[in-house]
Design a protein around this motif. Structure first.
Motif, PDB file in Angstrom:
ATOM      1  N   VAL A   1       0.812  -0.987   0.187  1.00  0.00           N
ATOM      2  CA  VAL A   1      -0.114   0.108   0.297  1.00  0.00           C
ATOM      3  C   VAL A   1       1.275   1.022   0.548  1.00  0.00           C
ATOM      4  CG1 VAL A   1      -2.068   1.140   1.253  1.00  0.00           C
ATOM      5  CG2 VAL A   1      -1.853  -1.422   1.440  1.00  0.00           C
ATOM      6  N   PRO A   2       0.838   1.684  -1.331  1.00  0.00           N
ATOM      7  CA  PRO A   2       2.466   3.163  -1.473  1.00  0.00           C
ATOM      8  C   PRO A   2       2.288   3.712  -0.548  1.00  0.00           C
ATOM      9  CG  PRO A   2       1.064   2.220  -3.885  1.00  0.00           C
ATOM     10  CD  PRO A   2       0.145   1.718  -2.575  1.00  0.00           C
ATOM     11  N   ARG A   3       0.655   4.825   0.054  1.00  0.00           N
ATOM     12  CA  ARG A   3       0.848   5.411   0.837  1.00  0.00           C
ATOM     13  C   ARG A   3       0.438   5.089   2.892  1.00  0.00           C
ATOM     14  NH1 ARG A   3      -1.105  10.571  -1.986  1.00  0.00           N
ATOM     15  NH2 ARG A   3      -1.313  10.742   0.508  1.00  0.00           N
ATOM     16  N   TRP A   4       0.917   4.001   3.348  1.00  0.00           N
ATOM     17  CA  TRP A   4       0.725   2.756   4.074  1.00  0.00           C
ATOM     18  C   TRP A   4       1.999   3.829   5.595  1.00  0.00           C
ATOM     19  CZ3 TRP A   4       4.986   0.360   7.264  1.00  0.00           C
ATOM     20  CH2 TRP A   4       4.473  -0.188   8.261  1.00  0.00           C
ATOM     21  N   LYS A   5       2.831   4.408   4.515  1.00  0.00           N
ATOM     22  CA  LYS A   5       4.088   5.192   5.480  1.00  0.00           C
ATOM     23  C   LYS A   5       4.513   5.977   4.466  1.00  0.00           C
ATOM     24  CE  LYS A   5       3.491   3.373  10.061  1.00  0.00           C
ATOM     25  NZ  LYS A   5       3.220   3.630  11.079  1.00  0.00           N
TER      26      LYS A   5
ATOM     27  N   GLY B   1      10.177  23.201   6.009  1.00  0.00           N
ATOM     28  CA  GLY B   1       9.662  22.667   4.647  1.00  0.00           C
ATOM     29  C   GLY B   1       9.321  20.929   5.088  1.00  0.00           C
ATOM     30  N   VAL B   2       9.445  20.469   5.998  1.00  0.00           N
ATOM     31  CA  VAL B   2       9.226  19.258   6.208  1.00  0.00           C
ATOM     32  C   VAL B   2       7.633  19.787   6.241  1.00  0.00           C
ATOM     33  CG1 VAL B   2       9.638  17.034   7.502  1.00  0.00           C
ATOM     34  CG2 VAL B   2      11.660  18.488   6.534  1.00  0.00           C
ATOM     35  N   ARG B   3       7.556  20.194   7.604  1.00  0.00           N
ATOM     36  CA  ARG B   3       6.099  20.139   8.529  1.00  0.00           C
ATOM     37  C   ARG B   3       5.353  20.818   7.926  1.00  0.00           C
ATOM     38  NH1 ARG B   3       9.535  20.676  13.367  1.00  0.00           N
ATOM     39  NH2 ARG B   3      10.063  23.501  12.544  1.00  0.00           N
ATOM     40  N   SER B   4       5.288  21.752   6.572  1.00  0.00           N
ATOM     41  CA  SER B   4       4.940  22.417   5.609  1.00  0.00           C
ATOM     42  C   SER B   4       4.504  21.363   4.772  1.00  0.00           C
ATOM     43  CB  SER B   4       5.191  23.419   5.901  1.00  0.00           C
ATOM     44  OG  SER B   4       6.000  23.185   4.401  1.00  0.00           O
ATOM     45  N   LEU B   5       5.388  20.378   4.305  1.00  0.00           N
ATOM     46  CA  LEU B   5       4.713  19.546   3.603  1.00  0.00           C
ATOM     47  C   LEU B   5       3.870  18.433   3.670  1.00  0.00           C
ATOM     48  CD1 LEU B   5       8.183  18.481   1.361  1.00  0.00           C
ATOM     49  CD2 LEU B   5       5.923  19.147   0.646  1.00  0.00           C
ATOM     50  N   LEU B   6       4.541  17.605   5.178  1.00  0.00           N
ATOM     51  CA  LEU B   6       3.316  16.902   5.449  1.00  0.00           C
ATOM     52  C   LEU B   6       2.152  17.574   6.100  1.00  0.00           C
ATOM     53  CD1 LEU B   6       5.973  15.641   8.531  1.00  0.00           C
ATOM     54  CD2 LEU B   6       4.786  14.318   6.129  1.00  0.00           C
ATOM     55  N   GLU B   7       1.925  18.578   6.438  1.00  0.00           N
ATOM     56  CA  GLU B   7       0.438  19.456   6.650  1.00  0.00           C
ATOM     57  C   GLU B   7      -0.316  19.382   5.207  1.00  0.00           C
ATOM     58  OE1 GLU B   7       0.087  24.038   7.814  1.00  0.00           O
ATOM     59  OE2 GLU B   7       0.474  22.837   9.541  1.00  0.00           O
TER      60      GLU B   7
ATOM     61  N   HIS C   1       0.281  17.649   2.335  1.00  0.00           N
ATOM     62  CA  HIS C   1      -0.504  15.998   2.080  1.00  0.00           C
ATOM     63  C   HIS C   1      -1.282  15.575   3.281  1.00  0.00           C
ATOM     64  CE1 HIS C   1       1.797  15.832  -1.712  1.00  0.00           C
ATOM     65  NE2 HIS C   1       3.079  16.520  -1.107  1.00  0.00           N
ATOM     66  N   ALA C   2      -1.616  16.304   4.506  1.00  0.00           N
ATOM     67  CA  ALA C   2      -2.728  15.951   5.619  1.00  0.00           C
ATOM     68  C   ALA C   2      -2.025  14.466   5.981  1.00  0.00           C
ATOM     69  CB  ALA C   2      -3.896  16.097   4.959  1.00  0.00           C
ATOM     70  N   LEU C   3      -0.303  14.685   6.296  1.00  0.00           N
ATOM     71  CA  LEU C   3       0.064  13.678   6.599  1.00  0.00           C
ATOM     72  C   LEU C   3       0.128  13.890   8.570  1.00  0.00           C
ATOM     73  CD1 LEU C   3       2.221  12.925   4.038  1.00  0.00           C
ATOM     74  CD2 LEU C   3       0.404  10.551   5.009  1.00  0.00           C
ATOM     75  N   PRO C   4      -0.279  13.470   9.591  1.00  0.00           N
ATOM     76  CA  PRO C   4       0.683  13.225  10.885  1.00  0.00           C
ATOM     77  C   PRO C   4       1.689  12.724  11.646  1.00  0.00           C
ATOM     78  CG  PRO C   4      -1.300  11.013  10.575  1.00  0.00           C
ATOM     79  CD  PRO C   4      -1.136  12.183   9.175  1.00  0.00           C
ATOM     80  N   PRO C   5       2.296  13.141  11.837  1.00  0.00           N
ATOM     81  CA  PRO C   5       3.916  12.481  12.304  1.00  0.00           C
ATOM     82  C   PRO C   5       3.539  10.986  11.943  1.00  0.00           C
ATOM     83  CG  PRO C   5       3.249  14.363  14.059  1.00  0.00           C
ATOM     84  CD  PRO C   5       2.184  13.772  12.795  1.00  0.00           C
ATOM     85  N   GLU C   6       2.986  10.311  12.506  1.00  0.00           N
ATOM     86  CA  GLU C   6       2.312   8.572  13.006  1.00  0.00           C
ATOM     87  C   GLU C   6       3.031   7.976  11.298  1.00  0.00           C
ATOM     88  OE1 GLU C   6       0.235  10.409  14.208  1.00  0.00           O
ATOM     89  OE2 GLU C   6      -1.765  10.332  14.186  1.00  0.00           O
TER      90      GLU C   6
END
Ligand SMILES: [Zn+2]
Length: 390
Positions: free
Chosen positions: A79-83, A129-135, A137-142
């Protein structure tokens, strides 16, 4: 993250890794996995069920045109978006940050940041930059598996430290792993940039098992694959072709040696020499474009670059008998031009010309190659290293 308690746990983890590693190369059936791993069908069935429950694997059906009529075998795929893996490239030319899915594809756009001589300010900007990219893509740290960072060598990848890359003085001795783990609160892995790019090349399905990847920018890095494994030296510092000498009485280098290859043949060095005659050549691309369009002076500068490089490539190949030389970095821009010259000049110098054939190719990694190689350093830890998120 799991802690390994017993030999049984270790074996279970190794089996899971082996299965995931095979599926990473392409979807597999349960029966195919049993055959390839030597595990029983029942063991594969149980493992696959638990990996699917954890969301790592999914069942897919082969497209009808790929199968015999009436037979649509069920295959297992990641599942490509698993992590997500975070990739950070740190270089003299600037910084690039991006996200990768489990297959190693870049998610959306990357963020480019200009070079800053003050590492603490730069690392703050990179982390932001990392934090804004995660945001974005709506990706939480876990959802983040880990962070891979690549930088010019020498790099102490075991301790996650930059050592003393020439002309990168403000960054000398920086504890990159520690600094970024503190800011991002995620596992961080640091690797020599050219070695990481060579690994990405292997993982992209390179037809070569023993090759040298020349990363030619303002410096010259070497990623070395020997018989399908990346060789980074006994302490993981990486290989420094740029600081092998092509003239033992030549230009003094800040590394302590004389006549280092990168003082002559890096894109920065060639452009500097060209601009002394033709100051209007403002970028590497402008020099290559002119050569491409028949400008004899610019073509001559590339010929000179190829001559310097051929001296080092000949040494390297006479020592290691490689299958291929791959070109990456700034010098890969319209790199066919340089490669043709490098091949011709190297072939004139090689020992046993008739018994050896060395291929000259551009690197296969095209889409944000630095970020892909960096993120793959983190993904590699899932399939072969110390990450145990299952
Ligand atoms: Zn040097």
């Amino acid at each position: 993250m799991t802690t390994l308690g017993s030999n049984k746990d270790t074996m279970k983890l190794e089996n899971r890794r082996q299965v995931l590693g095979l599926i990473r190369q392409g979807p597999r059936s349960r029966a195919g996995l049993a055959k390839e791993t030597g595990l029983s069908q029942a063991a594969i069935g149980n493992m696959v069920a638990s990996l699917a429950e954890e969301g790592i694997l999914q069942e897919i059906q082969k497209a009808p045109e790929e199968t015999l009529p009436g037979r649509r075998p069920i295959l297992l795929d990641l599942v490509p978006r698993w992590k997500t893996g975070v990739g950070i490239s740190i270089d003299r030319e600037g910084f690039e940050v991006g996200l990768l899915d489990l297959r190693g594809s870049v998610l959306g756009d990357t963020i480019l940041l200009p070079y800053q001589a003050h590492p603490q300010t730069a690392l703050d900007a990179i982390s932001q930059g990392v934090r804004s990219l995660l945001e974005r893509h709506a990706l939480p740290p876990e959802k983040v598996l880990g962070v891979g960072v690549i930088a010019p060598g020498p790099v102490d990848s075991q301790r996650g430290k930059l050592l003393n890359p020439p002309r990168f003085d403000p960054w000398h001795g920086l504890a990159l792993k520690e600094e970024l783990s503190r800011r991002l609160e995620m596992p961080v892995y640091v690797e020599h940039n050219a070695s990481a790019m060579a690994r990405a090349e292997l993982e992209l399905g390179s037809p070569y098992r023993s090759f040298a990847l020349l990363l030619i920018n303002d410096g010259i890095g070497l990623g070395l694959a020997l018989e399908g494994k990346i060789f980074t030296g006994s302490h993981g510092l990486g290989c420094e072709l740029g600081h092998t000498s092509i003239d033992f009485q030549g230009r003094p280098c800040s590394c302590g040696n004389r006549g280092c290859l990168e003082l002559y043949a890096s894109t920065g060095a060639i452009l500097y020499d060209a601009r002394r005659v033709r100051p209007e050549l403002s970028t590497w691309e402008s020099l290559v474009d002119a050569a491409w369009n028949g400008d004899a002076f610019c073509d001559g500068m590339l010929e000179l670059q190829a001559e310097y490089l051929a001296a080092s490539v000949t040494n390297l190949n006479n020592l290691l008998e490689l299958e291929a030389i791959l070109l990456a970095g700034t010098a890969a821009y319209r790199g066919e031009l340089l490669l043709e010259k490098l091949q011709r000049q190297t072939e004139q110098r090689l020992l046993s010309k008739n018994t050896r054939s060395l291929s000259f190719q551009l690197s296969r990694s095209k889409d944000h190659p630095s970020v892909r190689a960096a993120g793959a350093v983190a993904l590699h830890q899932l399939f072969h290293g110390e990450l145990f998120p299952f």
